[in-house]
Design a protein around this motif. Structure first.
Motif, PDB file in Angstrom:
ATOM      1  N   PRO A  16       0.829  -1.216   0.000  1.00  0.00           N
ATOM      2  CA  PRO A  16       0.000   0.000   0.000  1.00  0.00           C
ATOM      3  C   PRO A  16       0.860   1.261   0.000  1.00  0.00           C
ATOM      4  CG  PRO A  16      -0.010  -1.044   2.171  1.00  0.00           C
ATOM      5  CD  PRO A  16       0.664  -2.009   1.242  1.00  0.00           C
ATOM      6  N   PRO A  17       0.425   2.296  -0.707  1.00  0.00           N
ATOM      7  CA  PRO A  17       1.159   3.561  -0.691  1.00  0.00           C
ATOM      8  C   PRO A  17       1.199   4.150   0.715  1.00  0.00           C
ATOM      9  CG  PRO A  17      -0.561   3.555  -2.386  1.00  0.00           C
ATOM     10  CD  PRO A  17      -0.799   2.372  -1.517  1.00  0.00           C
ATOM     11  N   MET A  18       2.182   4.982   0.972  1.00  0.00           N
ATOM     12  CA  MET A  18       2.275   5.649   2.270  1.00  0.00           C
ATOM     13  C   MET A  18       1.542   6.980   2.278  1.00  0.00           C
ATOM     14  SD  MET A  18       3.747   3.488   4.121  1.00  0.00           S
ATOM     15  CE  MET A  18       3.922   4.515   5.583  1.00  0.00           C
ATOM     16  N   GLU A  19       1.485   7.641   1.106  1.00  0.00           N
ATOM     17  CA  GLU A  19       0.867   8.967   1.068  1.00  0.00           C
ATOM     18  C   GLU A  19      -0.655   8.859   0.994  1.00  0.00           C
ATOM     19  OE1 GLU A  19       1.643   7.761  -3.185  1.00  0.00           O
ATOM     20  OE2 GLU A  19       2.729   7.662  -1.268  1.00  0.00           O
ATOM     21  N   GLU A  20      -1.321   9.906   1.531  1.00  0.00           N
ATOM     22  CA  GLU A  20      -2.776   9.995   1.479  1.00  0.00           C
ATOM     23  C   GLU A  20      -3.181  11.006   0.402  1.00  0.00           C
ATOM     24  OE1 GLU A  20      -4.485   7.938   2.981  1.00  0.00           O
ATOM     25  OE2 GLU A  20      -3.547   7.405   4.878  1.00  0.00           O
ATOM     26  N   PRO A  21      -4.320  10.789  -0.254  1.00  0.00           N
ATOM     27  CA  PRO A  21      -5.325   9.751   0.000  1.00  0.00           C
ATOM     28  C   PRO A  21      -5.119   8.465  -0.811  1.00  0.00           C
ATOM     29  CG  PRO A  21      -6.214  11.308  -1.568  1.00  0.00           C
ATOM     30  CD  PRO A  21      -4.827  11.803  -1.223  1.00  0.00           C
ATOM     31  N   ARG A  23      -3.354   5.979  -0.330  1.00  0.00           N
ATOM     32  CA  ARG A  23      -3.374   4.793   0.526  1.00  0.00           C
ATOM     33  C   ARG A  23      -4.807   4.298   0.759  1.00  0.00           C
ATOM     34  NH1 ARG A  23       0.138   2.352   4.127  1.00  0.00           N
ATOM     35  NH2 ARG A  23      -0.832   1.313   5.910  1.00  0.00           N
ATOM     36  N   GLN A  24      -5.722   5.229   0.962  1.00  0.00           N
ATOM     37  CA  GLN A  24      -7.102   4.832   1.239  1.00  0.00           C
ATOM     38  C   GLN A  24      -7.793   4.273   0.006  1.00  0.00           C
ATOM     39  OE1 GLN A  24      -7.861   4.485   4.352  1.00  0.00           O
ATOM     40  NE2 GLN A  24      -5.827   5.388   4.705  1.00  0.00           N
ATOM     41  N   TYR A  25      -7.456   4.783  -1.180  1.00  0.00           N
ATOM     42  CA  TYR A  25      -8.029   4.212  -2.404  1.00  0.00           C
ATOM     43  C   TYR A  25      -7.528   2.787  -2.609  1.00  0.00           C
ATOM     44  CZ  TYR A  25     -10.111   8.644  -3.605  1.00  0.00           C
ATOM     45  OH  TYR A  25     -10.906   9.766  -3.592  1.00  0.00           O
ATOM     46  N   TYR A  26      -6.297   2.541  -2.233  1.00  0.00           N
ATOM     47  CA  TYR A  26      -5.744   1.185  -2.296  1.00  0.00           C
ATOM     48  C   TYR A  26      -6.580   0.247  -1.426  1.00  0.00           C
ATOM     49  CZ  TYR A  26      -2.490  -2.660  -1.211  1.00  0.00           C
ATOM     50  OH  TYR A  26      -1.914  -3.891  -1.017  1.00  0.00           O
ATOM     51  N   PHE A  27      -6.895   0.676  -0.197  1.00  0.00           N
ATOM     52  CA  PHE A  27      -7.649  -0.194   0.701  1.00  0.00           C
ATOM     53  C   PHE A  27      -9.119  -0.294   0.296  1.00  0.00           C
ATOM     54  CE2 PHE A  27      -3.958   0.304   3.508  1.00  0.00           C
ATOM     55  CZ  PHE A  27      -3.777  -1.030   3.865  1.00  0.00           C
ATOM     56  N   MET A  28      -9.667   0.729  -0.354  1.00  0.00           N
ATOM     57  CA  MET A  28     -11.014   0.600  -0.910  1.00  0.00           C
ATOM     58  C   MET A  28     -11.028  -0.525  -1.944  1.00  0.00           C
ATOM     59  SD  MET A  28     -12.365   4.500  -1.435  1.00  0.00           S
ATOM     60  CE  MET A  28     -11.491   5.731  -0.471  1.00  0.00           C
ATOM     61  N   ALA A  29      -9.995  -0.551  -2.781  1.00  0.00           N
ATOM     62  CA  ALA A  29      -9.888  -1.622  -3.784  1.00  0.00           C
ATOM     63  C   ALA A  29      -9.722  -2.980  -3.112  1.00  0.00           C
ATOM     64  CB  ALA A  29      -8.715  -1.333  -4.726  1.00  0.00           C
ATOM     65  N   LYS A  30      -8.931  -3.055  -2.041  1.00  0.00           N
ATOM     66  CA  LYS A  30      -8.760  -4.309  -1.308  1.00  0.00           C
ATOM     67  C   LYS A  30     -10.099  -4.766  -0.707  1.00  0.00           C
ATOM     68  CE  LYS A  30      -5.186  -6.035   0.112  1.00  0.00           C
ATOM     69  NZ  LYS A  30      -4.405  -7.234  -0.292  1.00  0.00           N
ATOM     70  N   CYS A  31     -10.858  -3.817  -0.194  1.00  0.00           N
ATOM     71  CA  CYS A  31     -12.143  -4.158   0.414  1.00  0.00           C
ATOM     72  C   CYS A  31     -13.141  -4.643  -0.631  1.00  0.00           C
ATOM     73  CB  CYS A  31     -12.707  -2.963   1.170  1.00  0.00           C
ATOM     74  SG  CYS A  31     -11.832  -2.597   2.713  1.00  0.00           S
ATOM     75  N   ARG A  32     -13.003  -4.163  -1.868  1.00  0.00           N
ATOM     76  CA  ARG A  32     -13.866  -4.656  -2.941  1.00  0.00           C
ATOM     77  C   ARG A  32     -13.686  -6.162  -3.136  1.00  0.00           C
ATOM     78  NH1 ARG A  32     -14.418  -0.648  -8.169  1.00  0.00           N
ATOM     79  NH2 ARG A  32     -15.583   1.019  -7.130  1.00  0.00           N
ATOM     80  N   GLU A  33     -12.457  -6.625  -2.929  1.00  0.00           N
ATOM     81  CA  GLU A  33     -12.185  -8.058  -3.032  1.00  0.00           C
ATOM     82  C   GLU A  33     -12.967  -8.814  -1.969  1.00  0.00           C
ATOM     83  OE1 GLU A  33      -8.140 -10.447  -4.019  1.00  0.00           O
ATOM     84  OE2 GLU A  33      -8.132  -9.351  -2.113  1.00  0.00           O
ATOM     85  N   TRP A  34     -12.988  -8.274  -0.740  1.00  0.00           N
ATOM     86  CA  TRP A  34     -13.764  -8.885   0.344  1.00  0.00           C
ATOM     87  C   TRP A  34     -15.250  -8.882  -0.005  1.00  0.00           C
ATOM     88  CZ3 TRP A  34     -17.739  -6.972   3.311  1.00  0.00           C
ATOM     89  CH2 TRP A  34     -18.139  -7.757   4.398  1.00  0.00           C
ATOM     90  N   VAL A  35     -15.726  -7.775  -0.590  1.00  0.00           N
ATOM     91  CA  VAL A  35     -17.137  -7.678  -0.972  1.00  0.00           C
ATOM     92  C   VAL A  35     -17.498  -8.753  -1.990  1.00  0.00           C
ATOM     93  CG1 VAL A  35     -18.811  -6.244  -2.236  1.00  0.00           C
ATOM     94  CG2 VAL A  35     -17.419  -5.234  -0.407  1.00  0.00           C
TER      95      VAL A  35
END
Length: 490
Positions: A16-21, A23-35
């Motif tokens: 995941p990237p360190m800079e915002e935002p 980093r949060q878009y990266y985790f949104m994409a990761k959460c899509r996998e969970w969805v």
């Protein structure tokens, strides 16, 4: 910015990237996998419910949280029987805390029926260490706890939550910046709140807000104006500029010199915006320049919420409000001289420690002299951690109740009289919703923030329409639509 990001193109196999935002878009994409995995197991989309407690700032925060969840792939629902329930909490008064604890008992029952359910708590209440300790000790079924300073991390924290069998707690003591360039799912398509600053430096002796929201941090004006311009392009007609004390906007901005009055003037120039509101003002910081800006900017609504809290100079000093009764009355007079049609509303606390009958009568005196359109009246609530909680001479509850009832009666009587001034006039109303109680009616607000109910259908929602105010009902009006030919529409 988020409209330009394709989450499906983000490489979630990379670090995941360190800079915002980003980093949060990266985790949104990761959460899509969970969805997607959830959908395969359950043959449906996961449902997310956000319950908001508290102020306009919390409501705006919830819109951001809802936008993040939507980008993750969740569907919004009002029902707490959802797969993910998030309480965005308030802690201004103790009964707000007790309300959350009560709701948690209900969620525990729901989770027993749906073990996959995830429960999260965020917001001001979570900034109190004793609250977090109680959640960890007594409410172990809660999955995620975070505070006010890192709501932008929802996607990252949710990902941690579903990957862990333990409660995830991430509460920051403070924040030196905010992350704004994230998805937002607005409640209304025609109006929106806009955060212009965070935190509070006033430290009123009864108030927990500076301890849970942190010190004042103003957003750069270019960011604010760019956000409002995009809202206008999206069809938003009304914006509310939000902060714990908007009057002190700009004081801690090192890269520019700007005050709130000038910000209002700049927002007033944005095409497409029809109404500008703001919340909340502290009397000690309300300058003559701000009064002039309100007077001169035609889009700024003729409504000012000016918290009094007490009419007694002695009690005001104990409250650390930093103005006297006389200064408040002089300020109210200057405001009315500049804008005779201004609608003034206020907050008043009854039963502050040490309040005598004479102090209370001073409050009634201010109410009678200012003649507020409406007032939010509160019984003093002891908040652990504030100076007032340790003060002697706590007022007996029976006295407080008597004073509260007398104040409420006075406020309601004056409000009813004040509302009569606009009866039989035609005013512009921003239509907000269908009327909950009368079929065939819609409800909207005047520039002075008072409600109007009148015959109409859902096609009017989001429009500003002329309405004749037929009858005053105290805190609202019954009206009828007025056509361009000055004929009543029945």
């Amino acid at each position: 910015m988020y409209n330009e990001i394709d989450l499906d193109k983000i490489d979630i196999s990379a670090e995941p990237p360190m800079e915002e935002p980003a980093r949060q878009y990266y985790f949104m994409a990761k959460c899509r996998e969970w969805v997607r995995e959830f959908e395969q197991r359950n043959k449906r989309h996961p449902l997310a419910c956000i319950q908001t407690f508290g102020c306009q700032m919390n409501a705006r925060d919830s819109e951001k949280l809802r936008g993040i969840l939507q980008q993750m792939g969740m569907e919004s629902t009002e029902s707490e029987t959802a797969d993910f329930v998030l309480y965005n909490t308030c802690t201004v008064r103790d009964n707000a805390n007790q309300k959350v604890y009560g709701h948690l008992g209900y969620l525990q029952t729901l989770k027993k029926k749906n073990p996959e359910m995830k429960i999260a708590l965020c917001g001001c209440m979570m900034q109190e260490p004793k609250v977090v300790e109680r959640i960890q000790k007594t409410y172990g079924f809660v999955d995620l706890v975070f505070g006010t300073h890192n709501i932008f991390k929802l996607a990252e924290l949710f990902f941690q939550c579903v990957a862990s069998s333990n409660m995830v707690v991430d509460v920051w003591d403070s924040a030196d910046k905010s992350v704004e360039q994230l998805p937002t799912e607005r409640k209304y398509f025609f109006k929106s709140g806009v955060n212009i600053m965070y935190g509070c430096d006033n430290f009123c002796s009864y108030c927990i807000v500076p301890y849970v929201r942190g010190r004042e941090r103003s957003r750069p004006s270019k960011e604010i104006l760019a956000e409002i311009e995009k809202l206008a392009e999206d069809g938003v007609k009304e914006v509310m500029l939000l902060g714990q004390n908007v009057n002190s906007y700009g004081k801690n901005l090192s890269q520019e010199t700007i005050h709130f009055g000038e910000l209002l003037r700049q927002v007033n120039e944005i095409k497409g915006i029809r109404r500008i509101r703001f919340m909340t003002s502290h009397p000690k910081d309300l300058s003559d320049d701000l009064i002039a800006a309100m007077r001169d900017c035609e889009k700024v609504c003729r409504h000012l919420h000016l918290p009094l809290q007490s009419g007694s100079s002695r009690i005001l000093k104990l409250m650390n409000r930093r103005y006297t009764k006389e200064q408040y009355l002089m300020l109210a007079e200057r405001i009315r001289q500049a804008m005779p049609d201004i609608s003034l509303t206020t907050d008043i606390i009854v039963g502050f420690p040490g309040e005598t009958e004479e102090d209370f009568l001073e409050t009634l005196d201010v109410v009678r002299k200012v003649r507020y359109d409406s007032a939010f009246t509160f019984i003093y609530s002891k908040r652990t951690g504030t100076p007032a909680a340790a003060m002697e001479n706590q007022v007996p509850s029976e006295l407080v109740k008597d004073r509260f009832d007398r104040l409420l009666k006075e406020v309601q009587q004056i409000s009813s009289q004040v509302c009569m001034r606009d009866v039989k006039t035609v005013q512009e109303v921003l239509v907000e919703s269908e009327n909950d109680h009368q079929k065939g009616y819609v409800s909207g607000r005047l520039g002075n923030n008072l409600l109007v109910h009148f015959p109409g259908d859902t096609s009017l929602i989001g429009q500003i329409v002329p309405v004749e105010l037929v009858e005053a009902k105290g805190f609202y009006y019954i009206g009828r639509q007025w056509s361009e030919r000055n004929e009543k529409i029945t």
